[in-house]
Motif scaffolding. Structure first.
Motif, PDB file in Angstrom:
ATOM      1  N   ALA A 266       0.832  -1.204   0.000  1.00  0.00           N
ATOM      2  CA  ALA A 266       0.000   0.000   0.000  1.00  0.00           C
ATOM      3  C   ALA A 266       0.866   1.252   0.000  1.00  0.00           C
ATOM      4  O   ALA A 266       0.600   2.211  -0.737  1.00  0.00           O
ATOM      5  N   ALA A 267       1.913   1.260   0.811  1.00  0.00           N
ATOM      6  CA  ALA A 267       2.783   2.431   0.904  1.00  0.00           C
ATOM      7  C   ALA A 267       3.532   2.682  -0.403  1.00  0.00           C
ATOM      8  O   ALA A 267       3.633   3.819  -0.869  1.00  0.00           O
ATOM      9  N   VAL A 268       4.055   1.631  -1.010  1.00  0.00           N
ATOM     10  CA  VAL A 268       4.852   1.796  -2.231  1.00  0.00           C
ATOM     11  C   VAL A 268       3.996   2.308  -3.386  1.00  0.00           C
ATOM     12  O   VAL A 268       4.410   3.201  -4.146  1.00  0.00           O
ATOM     13  N   PHE A 269       2.790   1.765  -3.529  1.00  0.00           N
ATOM     14  CA  PHE A 269       1.925   2.236  -4.612  1.00  0.00           C
ATOM     15  C   PHE A 269       1.384   3.629  -4.322  1.00  0.00           C
ATOM     16  O   PHE A 269       1.301   4.471  -5.223  1.00  0.00           O
ATOM     17  N   LEU A 270       1.012   3.895  -3.075  1.00  0.00           N
ATOM     18  CA  LEU A 270       0.540   5.229  -2.724  1.00  0.00           C
ATOM     19  C   LEU A 270       1.654   6.251  -2.892  1.00  0.00           C
ATOM     20  O   LEU A 270       1.409   7.407  -3.247  1.00  0.00           O
ATOM     21  N   GLY A 271       2.890   5.820  -2.680  1.00  0.00           N
ATOM     22  CA  GLY A 271       4.035   6.708  -2.828  1.00  0.00           C
ATOM     23  C   GLY A 271       4.272   7.193  -4.240  1.00  0.00           C
ATOM     24  O   GLY A 271       4.986   8.177  -4.455  1.00  0.00           O
ATOM     25  N   THR A 272       3.654   6.538  -5.237  1.00  0.00           N
ATOM     26  CA  THR A 272       3.799   7.008  -6.617  1.00  0.00           C
ATOM     27  C   THR A 272       3.024   8.291  -6.862  1.00  0.00           C
ATOM     28  O   THR A 272       3.150   8.901  -7.923  1.00  0.00           O
ATOM     29  N   ALA A 273       2.215   8.712  -5.895  1.00  0.00           N
ATOM     30  CA  ALA A 273       1.482   9.974  -6.012  1.00  0.00           C
ATOM     31  C   ALA A 273       2.264  11.135  -5.408  1.00  0.00           C
ATOM     32  O   ALA A 273       1.758  12.252  -5.364  1.00  0.00           O
ATOM     33  N   ALA A 274       3.468  10.882  -4.913  1.00  0.00           N
ATOM     34  CA  ALA A 274       4.246  11.928  -4.241  1.00  0.00           C
ATOM     35  C   ALA A 274       5.666  11.989  -4.802  1.00  0.00           C
ATOM     36  O   ALA A 274       6.199  10.988  -5.282  1.00  0.00           O
ATOM     37  N   ILE A 275       6.269  13.166  -4.711  1.00  0.00           N
ATOM     38  CA  ILE A 275       7.660  13.446  -5.040  1.00  0.00           C
ATOM     39  C   ILE A 275       7.953  13.248  -6.527  1.00  0.00           C
ATOM     40  O   ILE A 275       8.339  14.177  -7.225  1.00  0.00           O
ATOM     41  N   GLN A 276       7.794  12.021  -7.022  1.00  0.00           N
ATOM     42  CA  GLN A 276       7.983  11.732  -8.449  1.00  0.00           C
ATOM     43  C   GLN A 276       6.715  11.066  -8.973  1.00  0.00           C
ATOM     44  O   GLN A 276       6.638   9.842  -9.078  1.00  0.00           O
ATOM     45  N   PRO A 277       5.685  11.848  -9.273  1.00  0.00           N
ATOM     46  CA  PRO A 277       4.398  11.272  -9.679  1.00  0.00           C
ATOM     47  C   PRO A 277       4.527  10.291 -10.827  1.00  0.00           C
ATOM     48  O   PRO A 277       5.176  10.555 -11.833  1.00  0.00           O
ATOM     49  N   GLY A 278       3.909   9.137 -10.642  1.00  0.00           N
ATOM     50  CA  GLY A 278       3.937   8.112 -11.674  1.00  0.00           C
ATOM     51  C   GLY A 278       5.103   7.166 -11.590  1.00  0.00           C
ATOM     52  O   GLY A 278       5.180   6.219 -12.373  1.00  0.00           O
ATOM     53  N   ARG A 279       6.030   7.410 -10.654  1.00  0.00           N
ATOM     54  CA  ARG A 279       7.209   6.548 -10.526  1.00  0.00           C
ATOM     55  C   ARG A 279       7.282   5.982  -9.114  1.00  0.00           C
ATOM     56  O   ARG A 279       6.933   6.645  -8.130  1.00  0.00           O
ATOM     57  N   PHE A 280       7.775   4.756  -9.027  1.00  0.00           N
ATOM     58  CA  PHE A 280       8.085   4.201  -7.712  1.00  0.00           C
ATOM     59  C   PHE A 280       9.301   4.938  -7.173  1.00  0.00           C
ATOM     60  O   PHE A 280      10.337   5.020  -7.839  1.00  0.00           O
ATOM     61  N   ASN A 281       9.182   5.487  -5.982  1.00  0.00           N
ATOM     62  CA  ASN A 281      10.298   6.240  -5.421  1.00  0.00           C
ATOM     63  C   ASN A 281      10.341   6.089  -3.909  1.00  0.00           C
ATOM     64  O   ASN A 281       9.305   5.897  -3.259  1.00  0.00           O
ATOM     65  N   ALA A 282      11.543   6.163  -3.362  1.00  0.00           N
ATOM     66  CA  ALA A 282      11.756   5.877  -1.942  1.00  0.00           C
ATOM     67  C   ALA A 282      11.102   6.913  -1.038  1.00  0.00           C
ATOM     68  O   ALA A 282      10.425   6.566  -0.059  1.00  0.00           O
ATOM     69  N   LEU A 283      11.290   8.195  -1.345  1.00  0.00           N
ATOM     70  CA  LEU A 283      10.739   9.244  -0.485  1.00  0.00           C
ATOM     71  C   LEU A 283       9.217   9.194  -0.457  1.00  0.00           C
ATOM     72  O   LEU A 283       8.590   9.340   0.599  1.00  0.00           O
ATOM     73  N   GLY A 284       8.605   8.983  -1.612  1.00  0.00           N
ATOM     74  CA  GLY A 284       7.152   8.886  -1.667  1.00  0.00           C
ATOM     75  C   GLY A 284       6.626   7.718  -0.862  1.00  0.00           C
ATOM     76  O   GLY A 284       5.618   7.835  -0.150  1.00  0.00           O
ATOM     77  N   ALA A 285       7.307   6.574  -0.940  1.00  0.00           N
ATOM     78  CA  ALA A 285       6.873   5.392  -0.206  1.00  0.00           C
ATOM     79  C   ALA A 285       6.934   5.625   1.302  1.00  0.00           C
ATOM     80  O   ALA A 285       6.019   5.240   2.045  1.00  0.00           O
ATOM     81  N   VAL A 286       7.996   6.281   1.772  1.00  0.00           N
ATOM     82  CA  VAL A 286       8.142   6.515   3.213  1.00  0.00           C
ATOM     83  C   VAL A 286       7.130   7.544   3.702  1.00  0.00           C
ATOM     84  O   VAL A 286       6.549   7.404   4.789  1.00  0.00           O
TER      85      VAL A 286
END
Length: 333
Positions: A266-286
């Motif tokens: 849930a966190a990793v997919f939801l994180g694609t809406a933050a920091i780098q929209p559309g991409r899996f990214n570490a900051l967004g996931a956290v």
């Protein structure tokens, strides 16, 4: 593909620069804004309980193992791979850390190192089967997760292992600025992964492989090595997650391992809406981890019973995958 092309909110070329900047910030920070609004709602409705130092210590210190577990997923997702065994691999590491130290008298730091190496070995096995033998990743990792869960239960004879030394657990649970040491470990790991993925040639190659594996191969990128490396590094993060969780609990119950898979996804997919929209990214996931944790803690303080955790994570995963799909579709158009 430019960063502007990845924004959630599309802005025409003739839009004033200030509005374009505002749109970019909103696109990258929408989850942070939603998180702030969520905190405001809980503060307004249940401020006496929610606005306490202990509440925020719980929010930021308790899910650190999920930070490392999410990083494990980010690393494999970035290169276009998939892994359903991460939580069971974390469970194996947690089990070995507690079992070797408590039942066999091995120094807990050495036990932790053995556990991390074992988890990396699991990642390597996944890599061999998926990358070299070319077995379907879902089949391999689903089966591996089930196997590891059974092995962990066998090793402990279906029992919880407790009794890690206070000096070991204190290295993770001790407080600095009101937050546990492990919080800072997770923050450092997140910044490191984010930097590697965004600012180094390796990170660029990983994204290239994840975007189009065949084109990357024709361009001379060592696709197989990058895919194998991603699984091994993912295993290392699973191992660290298991060590952190065992230290925070003073032991480990292998029967609980699969409970952590849904929150991490849930966190990793939801994180694609933050920091780098559309991409899996570490900051967004956290950020997503702490957003979800805030929602759960706030609802529990409001009197909602323990079932809310499963409902909240499950609903968040469905919402997160939907958002991720819509963002990716918007990026491609």
């Amino acid at each position: 593909m430019t960063d502007e092309a990845l924004e959630i909110i599309s802005v025409p070329d003739d839009t004033p620069a200030l509005l374009r900047t505002a749109g970019a910030v909103l696109g990258r920070g929408s989850l942070v804004v939603t998180w702030a609004l969520l905190i405001g709602v809980f503060a307004a409705t249940n401020g006496a309980m929610f606005l306490q130092a202990g509440t925020f210590q719980t929010i930021f210190s308790s899910p650190v193992h999920l930070v490392f577990l999410s990083l494990a997923l980010v690393v494999v997702f970035v290169v276009g791979e998939f892994d359903l065994s991460v939580s069971a691999n974390m469970g194996l590491a947690g089990t070995l850390t507690a079992l070797l130290s408590v039942n066999h008298g091995i120094d807990p730091w050495l036990s932790s190192l053995i556990a991390i190496v074992a988890a990396a070995g699991v990642g390597a096995i996944n890599a061999v089967l998926i990358v070299l033998v070319e077995v379907n990743a879902i089949v391999v990792t689903l089966g591996m997760g089930t196997l590891l869960g059974g092995v962990s239960l066998w090793l402990t004879d279906l029992n919880t292992v407790q009794g890690l030394t206070p000096s070991f657990t204190g290295a993770f649970n001790g407080a600095l600025g009101g937050l546990s040491h492990s919080f800072y470990f997770g923050l450092a790991a997140t910044v490191l992964v984010a930097y590697v993925l965004a600012k180094t040639p390796l990170g660029l190659r990983m994204s290239f492989v994840g975007t189009n594996r065949e084109v990357a191969r024709l361009a001379g990128v060592p696709v197989r090595r990058i895919r194998i490396g991603a699984y091994v590094v993912s295993g290392v993060f699973c191992g660290i997650a298991g060590v952190v969780l065992a230290a925070s609990l003073g032991g480990y119950d292998p029967a609980t391992s699969q409970l952590y898979l849904l929150p991490a996804f849930a966190a990793v997919f939801l994180g694609t809406a933050a920091i780098q929209p559309g991409r899996f990214n570490a900051l967004g996931a956290v950020i997503a981890i702490y957003f979800l944790q805030t929602g759960i803690v706030g609802l529990q303080l409001a009197g909602v019973t323990s079932w809310i955790q499963d409902a909240f994570y499950g609903g968040s995963l469905v919402l997160a995958v939907t958002i991720s799909t819509l963002i990716r579709r918007r990026v491609r158009t």
